[in-house]
Write a protein that holds these residues in place. Structure first.
Motif, PDB file in Angstrom:
ATOM      1  N   VAL A 141       0.815  -1.216   0.000  1.00 18.10           N
ATOM      2  CA  VAL A 141       0.000   0.000   0.000  1.00 18.10           C
ATOM      3  C   VAL A 141       0.849   1.267   0.000  1.00 18.10           C
ATOM      4  CG1 VAL A 141      -1.986  -1.111   1.058  1.00 18.10           C
ATOM      5  CG2 VAL A 141      -0.283  -0.009   2.509  1.00 18.10           C
ATOM      6  N   GLY A 142       2.159   1.123   0.057  1.00 16.89           N
ATOM      7  CA  GLY A 142       3.038   2.277  -0.060  1.00 16.89           C
ATOM      8  C   GLY A 142       3.399   2.919   1.266  1.00 16.89           C
ATOM      9  N   ARG A 143       3.874   4.146   1.173  1.00 19.86           N
ATOM     10  CA  ARG A 143       4.415   4.838   2.336  1.00 19.86           C
ATOM     11  C   ARG A 143       3.380   5.621   3.135  1.00 19.86           C
ATOM     12  NH1 ARG A 143      10.352   6.722   1.399  1.00 19.86           N
ATOM     13  NH2 ARG A 143       9.807   7.411   3.471  1.00 19.86           N
ATOM     14  N   ASN A 144       2.204   5.832   2.565  1.00 19.69           N
ATOM     15  CA  ASN A 144       1.166   6.604   3.245  1.00 19.69           C
ATOM     16  C   ASN A 144       0.759   5.889   4.536  1.00 19.69           C
ATOM     17  OD1 ASN A 144      -1.452   7.511   4.100  1.00 19.69           O
ATOM     18  ND2 ASN A 144      -1.725   8.451   2.099  1.00 19.69           N
ATOM     19  N   PRO A 145       0.906   6.543   5.683  1.00 21.00           N
ATOM     20  CA  PRO A 145       0.613   5.869   6.958  1.00 21.00           C
ATOM     21  C   PRO A 145      -0.867   5.503   7.129  1.00 21.00           C
ATOM     22  CG  PRO A 145       1.024   8.194   7.331  1.00 21.00           C
ATOM     23  CD  PRO A 145       1.357   7.926   5.887  1.00 21.00           C
ATOM     24  N   ILE A 146      -1.749   6.245   6.511  1.00 18.21           N
ATOM     25  CA  ILE A 146      -3.177   5.922   6.614  1.00 18.21           C
ATOM     26  C   ILE A 146      -3.484   4.662   5.807  1.00 18.21           C
ATOM     27  CG2 ILE A 146      -5.520   6.768   6.208  1.00 18.21           C
ATOM     28  CD1 ILE A 146      -3.882   8.224   8.469  1.00 18.21           C
ATOM     29  N   ASN A 147      -2.889   4.537   4.613  1.00 19.64           N
ATOM     30  CA  ASN A 147      -3.099   3.331   3.799  1.00 19.64           C
ATOM     31  C   ASN A 147      -2.613   2.072   4.499  1.00 19.64           C
ATOM     32  OD1 ASN A 147      -4.225   4.877   1.806  1.00 19.64           O
ATOM     33  ND2 ASN A 147      -2.465   4.786   0.439  1.00 19.64           N
ATOM     34  N   ARG A 148      -1.640   2.206   5.366  1.00 21.96           N
ATOM     35  CA  ARG A 148      -1.097   1.038   6.071  1.00 21.96           C
ATOM     36  C   ARG A 148      -2.129   0.414   7.007  1.00 21.96           C
ATOM     37  NH1 ARG A 148       5.272   1.602   6.922  1.00 21.96           N
ATOM     38  NH2 ARG A 148       5.759   2.292   4.809  1.00 21.96           N
ATOM     39  N   TYR A 149      -3.076   1.205   7.469  1.00 23.05           N
ATOM     40  CA  TYR A 149      -4.175   0.630   8.260  1.00 23.05           C
ATOM     41  C   TYR A 149      -5.024  -0.289   7.381  1.00 23.05           C
ATOM     42  CZ  TYR A 149      -3.111   3.660  12.195  1.00 23.05           C
ATOM     43  OH  TYR A 149      -2.489   4.267  13.265  1.00 23.05           O
ATOM     44  N   PHE A 150      -5.151   0.062   6.083  1.00 18.41           N
ATOM     45  CA  PHE A 150      -5.881  -0.804   5.161  1.00 18.41           C
ATOM     46  C   PHE A 150      -5.145  -2.122   4.956  1.00 18.41           C
ATOM     47  CE2 PHE A 150      -7.743   3.291   3.911  1.00 18.41           C
ATOM     48  CZ  PHE A 150      -9.084   2.956   4.003  1.00 18.41           C
ATOM     49  N   ALA A 151      -3.804  -2.090   4.948  1.00 20.83           N
ATOM     50  CA  ALA A 151      -3.031  -3.328   4.804  1.00 20.83           C
ATOM     51  C   ALA A 151      -3.364  -4.288   5.944  1.00 20.83           C
ATOM     52  CB  ALA A 151      -1.531  -3.030   4.767  1.00 20.83           C
ATOM     53  N   LEU A 152      -3.562  -3.744   7.146  1.00 19.27           N
ATOM     54  CA  LEU A 152      -3.943  -4.588   8.280  1.00 19.27           C
ATOM     55  C   LEU A 152      -5.312  -5.246   8.078  1.00 19.27           C
ATOM     56  CD1 LEU A 152      -2.952  -2.490  11.427  1.00 19.27           C
ATOM     57  CD2 LEU A 152      -1.813  -4.526  10.528  1.00 19.27           C
ATOM     58  N   ALA A 153      -6.185  -4.565   7.349  1.00 20.94           N
ATOM     59  CA  ALA A 153      -7.562  -5.037   7.186  1.00 20.94           C
ATOM     60  C   ALA A 153      -7.788  -5.839   5.907  1.00 20.94           C
ATOM     61  CB  ALA A 153      -8.508  -3.844   7.213  1.00 20.94           C
ATOM     62  N   MET A 154      -6.766  -5.990   5.073  1.00 15.20           N
ATOM     63  CA  MET A 154      -6.957  -6.641   3.778  1.00 15.20           C
ATOM     64  C   MET A 154      -7.504  -8.061   3.875  1.00 15.20           C
ATOM     65  SD  MET A 154      -6.685  -4.913   1.131  1.00 15.20           S
ATOM     66  CE  MET A 154      -5.905  -3.566   0.333  1.00 15.20           C
ATOM     67  N   ASP A 155      -7.075  -8.820   4.875  1.00 16.10           N
ATOM     68  CA  ASP A 155      -7.576 -10.188   4.990  1.00 16.10           C
ATOM     69  C   ASP A 155      -9.097 -10.193   5.143  1.00 16.10           C
ATOM     70  OD1 ASP A 155      -6.607 -13.095   5.263  1.00 16.10           O
ATOM     71  OD2 ASP A 155      -8.073 -12.865   6.890  1.00 16.10           O
ATOM     72  N   SER A 156      -9.612  -9.318   5.968  1.00 15.91           N
ATOM     73  CA  SER A 156     -11.062  -9.270   6.163  1.00 15.91           C
ATOM     74  C   SER A 156     -11.767  -8.565   5.009  1.00 15.91           C
ATOM     75  CB  SER A 156     -11.417  -8.610   7.495  1.00 15.91           C
ATOM     76  OG  SER A 156     -10.959  -7.286   7.518  1.00 15.91           O
ATOM     77  N   LEU A 157     -11.057  -7.729   4.256  1.00 19.55           N
ATOM     78  CA  LEU A 157     -11.670  -7.025   3.137  1.00 19.55           C
ATOM     79  C   LEU A 157     -11.785  -7.896   1.889  1.00 19.55           C
ATOM     80  CD1 LEU A 157      -9.963  -3.511   3.442  1.00 19.55           C
ATOM     81  CD2 LEU A 157     -12.351  -4.075   3.932  1.00 19.55           C
ATOM     82  N   ILE A 158     -10.706  -8.589   1.514  1.00 18.99           N
ATOM     83  CA  ILE A 158     -10.757  -9.364   0.272  1.00 18.99           C
ATOM     84  C   ILE A 158     -10.769 -10.877   0.486  1.00 18.99           C
ATOM     85  CG2 ILE A 158      -9.738  -7.530  -1.102  1.00 18.99           C
ATOM     86  CD1 ILE A 158      -7.134  -9.113  -1.150  1.00 18.99           C
ATOM     87  N   GLY A 159     -10.433 -11.324   1.688  1.00 15.18           N
ATOM     88  CA  GLY A 159     -10.448 -12.761   1.964  1.00 15.18           C
ATOM     89  C   GLY A 159     -11.785 -13.424   1.675  1.00 15.18           C
ATOM     90  N   PRO A 160     -12.907 -12.842   2.110  1.00 14.54           N
ATOM     91  CA  PRO A 160     -14.207 -13.457   1.810  1.00 14.54           C
ATOM     92  C   PRO A 160     -14.486 -13.556   0.305  1.00 14.54           C
ATOM     93  CG  PRO A 160     -14.431 -11.921   3.627  1.00 14.54           C
ATOM     94  CD  PRO A 160     -13.041 -11.733   3.063  1.00 14.54           C
ATOM     95  N   ASP A 161     -14.020 -12.578  -0.473  1.00 16.37           N
ATOM     96  CA  ASP A 161     -14.214 -12.647  -1.927  1.00 16.37           C
ATOM     97  C   ASP A 161     -13.414 -13.792  -2.536  1.00 16.37           C
ATOM     98  OD1 ASP A 161     -15.833 -10.435  -1.751  1.00 16.37           O
ATOM     99  OD2 ASP A 161     -14.410  -9.050  -2.667  1.00 16.37           O
ATOM    100  N   LEU A 162     -12.178 -13.973  -2.067  1.00 11.11           N
ATOM    101  CA  LEU A 162     -11.367 -15.077  -2.572  1.00 11.11           C
ATOM    102  C   LEU A 162     -12.024 -16.407  -2.227  1.00 11.11           C
ATOM    103  CD1 LEU A 162      -7.689 -13.968  -1.754  1.00 11.11           C
ATOM    104  CD2 LEU A 162      -9.089 -13.430  -3.754  1.00 11.11           C
ATOM    105  N   GLN A 163     -12.508 -16.538  -0.995  1.00  9.33           N
ATOM    106  CA  GLN A 163     -13.143 -17.784  -0.562  1.00  9.33           C
ATOM    107  C   GLN A 163     -14.407 -18.066  -1.374  1.00  9.33           C
ATOM    108  OE1 GLN A 163     -11.730 -19.911   1.716  1.00  9.33           O
ATOM    109  NE2 GLN A 163     -13.246 -21.326   0.919  1.00  9.33           N
ATOM    110  N   GLN A 164     -15.239 -17.043  -1.584  1.00 13.19           N
ATOM    111  CA  GLN A 164     -16.469 -17.250  -2.352  1.00 13.19           C
ATOM    112  C   GLN A 164     -16.153 -17.612  -3.794  1.00 13.19           C
ATOM    113  OE1 GLN A 164     -19.777 -17.267  -1.159  1.00 13.19           O
ATOM    114  NE2 GLN A 164     -19.951 -18.267  -3.144  1.00 13.19           N
ATOM    115  N   GLY A 165     -15.131 -16.976  -4.367  1.00 14.65           N
ATOM    116  CA  GLY A 165     -14.716 -17.323  -5.722  1.00 14.65           C
ATOM    117  C   GLY A 165     -14.279 -18.778  -5.820  1.00 14.65           C
ATOM    118  N   LEU A 166     -13.517 -19.239  -4.830  1.00 15.66           N
ATOM    119  CA  LEU A 166     -13.091 -20.647  -4.815  1.00 15.66           C
ATOM    120  C   LEU A 166     -14.286 -21.581  -4.682  1.00 15.66           C
ATOM    121  CD1 LEU A 166      -9.897 -20.395  -2.581  1.00 15.66           C
ATOM    122  CD2 LEU A 166      -9.977 -20.897  -5.039  1.00 15.66           C
ATOM    123  N   GLU A 167     -15.239 -21.215  -3.845  1.00  9.84           N
ATOM    124  CA  GLU A 167     -16.437 -22.045  -3.700  1.00  9.84           C
ATOM    125  C   GLU A 167     -17.247 -22.076  -4.996  1.00  9.84           C
ATOM    126  OE1 GLU A 167     -18.474 -20.746  -0.126  1.00  9.84           O
ATOM    127  OE2 GLU A 167     -16.676 -21.107   1.072  1.00  9.84           O
TER     128      GLU A 167
END
Length: 175
Positions: A141-167
């Motif tokens: 997510v780069g050097r922006n400190p606010i974007n780094r909070y999104f990096a922490l949340a990526m598993d919960s943000l895109i993980g369900p989409d990956l799982q549903q796609g696999l299903e």
């Protein structure tokens, strides 16, 4: 008036702490999901290597059936691209960057709204007529400190989409 100054000062200190702490968070993320499909890797691979087939199982297509998608390049070679425009799913470009027939498909994503790229890979491990399909998404997510909070949340943000796609992929392959 003094109370208002204290409140403003406290808010400024809190915001400063949030920003400073953000610099210490990781900028990179990794999201991974897996599923076992009762089909051979050679049968699953064409559904993933050809971006036109993603419409059959990709969760984003289900959420926006009116998504405008264009493809360039031949089906299933390195360099094949899909580009899309969607009010609900955003706009982006996916490019196949590496293929190992029956073993893996690697791609790069570009999201124009965020000027952000990420990478993904689906791997296939076959054993006794079943295939473990693993989908990994990574990015920075780069050097922006606010974007780094999104990096922490990526598993919960895109993980369900990956799982549903696999299903969804499993449902197509096992029907």
């Amino acid at each position: 008036m003094a109370a208002l100054k204290k409140i403003v000062f406290a808010i400024l200190i809190l915001l400063t702490l949030i920003i400073v702490f953000g610099y210490f968070l990781p900028s990179e993320y990794r999201v991974q999901r897996s599923i076992t499909i009762n089909a051979s890797a050679d049968n699953i691979y064409p559904q993933v290597a050809d971006l036109k087939q993603w419409r059959n199982w990709g969760v984003w297509y289900q959420r926006d059936p009116d998504m405008q998608v264009e493809f360039s390049g031949e089906s299933a070679p390195i360099g094949m691209q899909s580009s899309w425009q969607s009010v609900s799913e955003g706009d982006g470009i996916m490019t196949i960057s590496a293929l190992e027939p029956g073993q893996s498909v690697t791609y790069e994503l570009y999201f124009s709204a965020f000027d952000m790229t990420s990478q993904g890979q689906l791997t296939f491990q076959e054993s006794n007529g079943q295939t473990l399909v693993t989908w990994i998404g990574t990015g920075d997510v780069g050097r922006n400190p606010i974007n780094r909070y999104f990096a922490l949340a990526m598993d919960s943000l895109i993980g369900p989409d990956l799982q549903q796609g696999l299903e969804n992929l499993k449902g197509i392959m096992e029907d």
